[in-house]
Motif scaffolding. Structure first.
Motif, PDB file in Angstrom:
ATOM      1  N   ARG A 158     -11.797 -11.894   0.245  1.00  0.00           N
ATOM      2  CA  ARG A 158     -12.636 -11.606  -0.917  1.00  0.00           C
ATOM      3  C   ARG A 158     -12.747 -10.104  -1.153  1.00  0.00           C
ATOM      4  O   ARG A 158     -12.576  -9.629  -2.281  1.00  0.00           O
ATOM      5  CB  ARG A 158     -14.021 -12.219  -0.694  1.00  0.00           C
ATOM      6  N   ALA A 159     -13.021  -9.341  -0.105  1.00  0.00           N
ATOM      7  CA  ALA A 159     -13.142  -7.891  -0.264  1.00  0.00           C
ATOM      8  C   ALA A 159     -11.826  -7.265  -0.704  1.00  0.00           C
ATOM      9  O   ALA A 159     -11.804  -6.331  -1.516  1.00  0.00           O
ATOM     10  CB  ALA A 159     -13.623  -7.269   1.040  1.00  0.00           C
ATOM     11  N   LEU A 160     -10.716  -7.781  -0.177  1.00  0.00           N
ATOM     12  CA  LEU A 160      -9.409  -7.282  -0.616  1.00  0.00           C
ATOM     13  C   LEU A 160      -9.164  -7.605  -2.079  1.00  0.00           C
ATOM     14  O   LEU A 160      -8.693  -6.762  -2.856  1.00  0.00           O
ATOM     15  CB  LEU A 160      -8.305  -7.883   0.256  1.00  0.00           C
ATOM     16  N   ALA A 161      -9.509  -8.826  -2.482  1.00  0.00           N
ATOM     17  CA  ALA A 161      -9.235  -9.263  -3.855  1.00  0.00           C
ATOM     18  C   ALA A 161      -9.994  -8.419  -4.876  1.00  0.00           C
ATOM     19  O   ALA A 161      -9.456  -8.083  -5.938  1.00  0.00           O
ATOM     20  CB  ALA A 161      -9.584 -10.738  -4.014  1.00  0.00           C
ATOM     21  N   VAL A 162     -11.249  -8.069  -4.564  1.00  0.00           N
ATOM     22  CA  VAL A 162     -12.029  -7.313  -5.555  1.00  0.00           C
ATOM     23  C   VAL A 162     -11.542  -5.874  -5.672  1.00  0.00           C
ATOM     24  O   VAL A 162     -11.947  -5.162  -6.602  1.00  0.00           O
ATOM     25  CB  VAL A 162     -13.544  -7.352  -5.225  1.00  0.00           C
ATOM     26  N   THR A 163     -10.682  -5.441  -4.766  1.00  0.00           N
ATOM     27  CA  THR A 163     -10.059  -4.121  -4.889  1.00  0.00           C
ATOM     28  C   THR A 163      -8.582  -4.227  -5.274  1.00  0.00           C
ATOM     29  O   THR A 163      -7.832  -3.261  -5.155  1.00  0.00           O
ATOM     30  CB  THR A 163     -10.211  -3.325  -3.575  1.00  0.00           C
ATOM     31  N   GLY A 164      -8.164  -5.409  -5.709  1.00  0.00           N
ATOM     32  CA  GLY A 164      -6.802  -5.588  -6.217  1.00  0.00           C
ATOM     33  C   GLY A 164      -5.738  -5.627  -5.155  1.00  0.00           C
ATOM     34  O   GLY A 164      -4.570  -5.319  -5.440  1.00  0.00           O
ATOM     35  N   LEU A 165      -6.096  -6.045  -3.929  1.00  0.00           N
ATOM     36  CA  LEU A 165      -5.160  -6.033  -2.805  1.00  0.00           C
ATOM     37  C   LEU A 165      -5.135  -7.391  -2.123  1.00  0.00           C
ATOM     38  O   LEU A 165      -5.918  -8.286  -2.452  1.00  0.00           O
ATOM     39  CB  LEU A 165      -5.568  -4.950  -1.801  1.00  0.00           C
ATOM     40  N   ASP A 166      -4.213  -7.562  -1.161  1.00  0.00           N
ATOM     41  CA  ASP A 166      -4.176  -8.787  -0.368  1.00  0.00           C
ATOM     42  C   ASP A 166      -3.733  -8.462   1.056  1.00  0.00           C
ATOM     43  O   ASP A 166      -3.382  -7.317   1.362  1.00  0.00           O
ATOM     44  CB  ASP A 166      -3.263  -9.844  -1.005  1.00  0.00           C
ATOM     45  N   ARG A 167      -3.741  -9.483   1.913  1.00  0.00           N
ATOM     46  CA  ARG A 167      -3.459  -9.268   3.336  1.00  0.00           C
ATOM     47  C   ARG A 167      -2.064  -8.708   3.597  1.00  0.00           C
ATOM     48  O   ARG A 167      -1.849  -8.054   4.619  1.00  0.00           O
ATOM     49  CB  ARG A 167      -3.613 -10.584   4.100  1.00  0.00           C
ATOM     50  N   SER A 168      -1.120  -8.986   2.725  1.00  0.00           N
ATOM     51  CA  SER A 168       0.243  -8.496   2.968  1.00  0.00           C
ATOM     52  C   SER A 168       0.300  -6.974   2.981  1.00  0.00           C
ATOM     53  O   SER A 168       1.233  -6.387   3.540  1.00  0.00           O
ATOM     54  CB  SER A 168       1.200  -9.047   1.908  1.00  0.00           C
ATOM     55  N   GLN A 169      -0.683  -6.321   2.377  1.00  0.00           N
ATOM     56  CA  GLN A 169      -0.705  -4.855   2.330  1.00  0.00           C
ATOM     57  C   GLN A 169      -1.525  -4.232   3.460  1.00  0.00           C
ATOM     58  O   GLN A 169      -1.626  -3.014   3.549  1.00  0.00           O
ATOM     59  CB  GLN A 169      -1.261  -4.410   0.971  1.00  0.00           C
ATOM     60  N   MET A 170      -2.085  -5.086   4.310  1.00  0.00           N
ATOM     61  CA  MET A 170      -2.903  -4.615   5.423  1.00  0.00           C
ATOM     62  C   MET A 170      -2.097  -4.617   6.718  1.00  0.00           C
ATOM     63  O   MET A 170      -1.206  -5.446   6.905  1.00  0.00           O
ATOM     64  CB  MET A 170      -4.118  -5.528   5.607  1.00  0.00           C
ATOM     65  N   PRO A 171      -2.433  -3.712   7.636  1.00  0.00           N
ATOM     66  CA  PRO A 171      -1.787  -3.749   8.955  1.00  0.00           C
ATOM     67  C   PRO A 171      -2.260  -4.960   9.758  1.00  0.00           C
ATOM     68  O   PRO A 171      -3.323  -5.525   9.501  1.00  0.00           O
ATOM     69  CB  PRO A 171      -2.244  -2.444   9.611  1.00  0.00           C
ATOM     70  N   HIS A 172      -1.462  -5.340  10.744  1.00  0.00           N
ATOM     71  CA  HIS A 172      -1.841  -6.411  11.674  1.00  0.00           C
ATOM     72  C   HIS A 172      -3.023  -5.942  12.517  1.00  0.00           C
ATOM     73  O   HIS A 172      -3.119  -4.771  12.875  1.00  0.00           O
ATOM     74  CB  HIS A 172      -0.649  -6.753  12.571  1.00  0.00           C
TER      75      HIS A 172
END
Length: 426
Positions: free
Chosen positions: A123-137
């Motif tokens: 949810r927090a990623l989505a409201v900033t226009g991002l998703d898990r694929s752009q986050m580090p492991h």
């Protein structure tokens, strides 16, 4: 070097290192003390207040999530090209291992982590226009995050299986170095910025107090932290202004120290986080006269930073956390005089430890050991040798109480003027 089995990483939190498909930076990193995203932070807090509970704190301009909204608004071509977002220390890890990984304590400062579940918040990623694929492991600070690249191992004269630990953000690494791993273990970190840090065994958010409730670098541990943007950097600034070395300035101020300064110094040179969340705040000397001398200016700076820690202590008390003594780490811990002022203002004993000025680096080394050996944290993360316990002087505690109230009143009187001044020049 050939005997090294593990390497730990620590670094400044909240930064944004933006990478493209080839893992190349798209722009200079945006650092923890950058306040440009104040509008974006305010929008997140207003539109998604429920996320502050899971993120452990309200959104503030220094955090990574508002920074990315700022990039999306002002540098859309950069935002659209972002493949991965790393924290500063994790870009070092990428160059060492080829892996995009971060640890829980550093991820905690992005405003994208669900602190209770220790996982990215979709949810927090989505409201900033991002998703898990752009986050580090994500890994725990004690877990291996990769192995040193073979070419670097050869270049540095190391073996071929050197483990890189998950590591920690600087505050949590300082706690590991100090052995602050049990419930209500508390310390002040007096570095460039300042933190008042308390370990907890449960996730205890209190966003209304402006405290940070974040994941610790050890599994199944969290911490509450008051984070101030202005710590020992205020003394460095004053020394530069006075064109003098820090040690003689401290010696002169200590020699004439008898009571609180007649001056009040607001230490908000870079704005402030806890307890004000005010990026517009600025530094102020109040009470100058023709008789004001250099030593009094220095004493006022030391007291102003101490008063900001008293505000931090008050926030912790409002969240239900009571302290009986506090450790002291960071570069500012080298000064027993400053430690005495802190003890007098906070009305608490302060403990100075051997090697405490290098606490986060020592903590990173301990995490490297845990990642490479699999030992239990309790066996490794012990308290260093105590150098000194500094007790408050009762008569000075009483004298500082009204000065602290004057410090608070001065800030609140000037708060609207800070914002007006910012708008008049921007």
């Amino acid at each position: 070097m050939a005997e090294v089995r593990g390497i730990g990483l620590s670094g400044q939190m909240h930064g944004a290192v933006l990478l493209n498909e080839q893992d190349r930076p798209l722009r200079p990193a945006i650092l923890w003390n950058d306040g440009r995203s104040m509008r974006e932070a305010e929008d997140l807090g207003k539109d998604y207040p429920e996320l502050s509970e899971s993120a452990g704190v309200i959104p503030m301009p220094g955090f990574t999530a508002p920074k990315l909204l700022w990039v999306a608004r002002h540098e859309p071509q950069v935002f659209s090209a972002v493949r991965k977002i790393l924290l500063p220390k994790d870009y070092v890890r990428l160059r060492m291992t080829g892996e995009c990984v971060t640890d829980m304590s550093d991820a905690a400062g992005t405003w994208w982590l669900d602190e209770a579940s220790r996982s990215w918040s979709d949810r927090a990623l989505a409201v900033t226009g991002l998703d898990r694929s752009q986050m580090p492991h994500l890994v725990e600070g004690t877990q291996p995050s990769g192995v040193l690249r073979s070419d670097l191992a050869r270049e540095w004269g190391m073996r071929g299986d050197v483990v890189i630990a998950g590591g920690a953000g600087d505050a949590a690494a300082g706690a590991i170095g100090l052995g602050a791993i049990d419930e209500v273990s508390a310390f002040i970190s007096l570095g460039t910025s300042g933190q008042l840090f308390v370990t907890t065994r449960t996730f205890r958010p209190a966003p209304e107090t402006l405290l940070h409730a974040f994941c610790h670098a050890l599994p199944e541990r969290w911490f509450q932290m008051a984070a101030m943007l202005n710590g020992a950097s205020c003394l460095s600034w004053a020394a530069g202004l006075l064109k003098a070395e820090i040690k003689p300035l401290l010696d002169q101020a200590e020699e004439r120290y008898q009571k609180p300064s007649n001056l009040i110094f607001l230490p908000y040179l870079a704005g402030e986080r806890t307890p004000h969340n005010d990026p517009y705040a600025r530094g102020v000397f109040f009470g100058l006269t023709p008789e004001t001398c250099q030593s009094e200016l220095v004493q006022a700076v030391l007291e102003g930073v101490a008063f900001s820690f008293a505000d931090a202590k008050q926030c912790l008390e409002q969240a239900g956390t009571r302290l009986t003594s506090i450790g002291l780490i960071g570069g500012g811990s080298r000064s027993s005089f400053w430690a005495q002022i802190l003890a007098n203002v906070l009305d608490l004993p302060l403990v100075r430890y051997e090697g405490a000025d290098k606490g986060p680096a020592f903590g990173a080394a301990r995490l490297a050991r845990l990642a490479s050996t699999g030992e239990q944290p309790e066996a490794v993360c012990t308290q260093p040798q105590r150098l000194q316990t500094i007790h408050p002087h009762t008569h000075l505690v009483d004298l500082y109480a009204p000065r602290l109230e004057a410090f608070r009143s001065l800030y609140h009187a000037l708060r609207p003027e800070f914002k007006k001044a910012y708008r008049s020049v921007n």
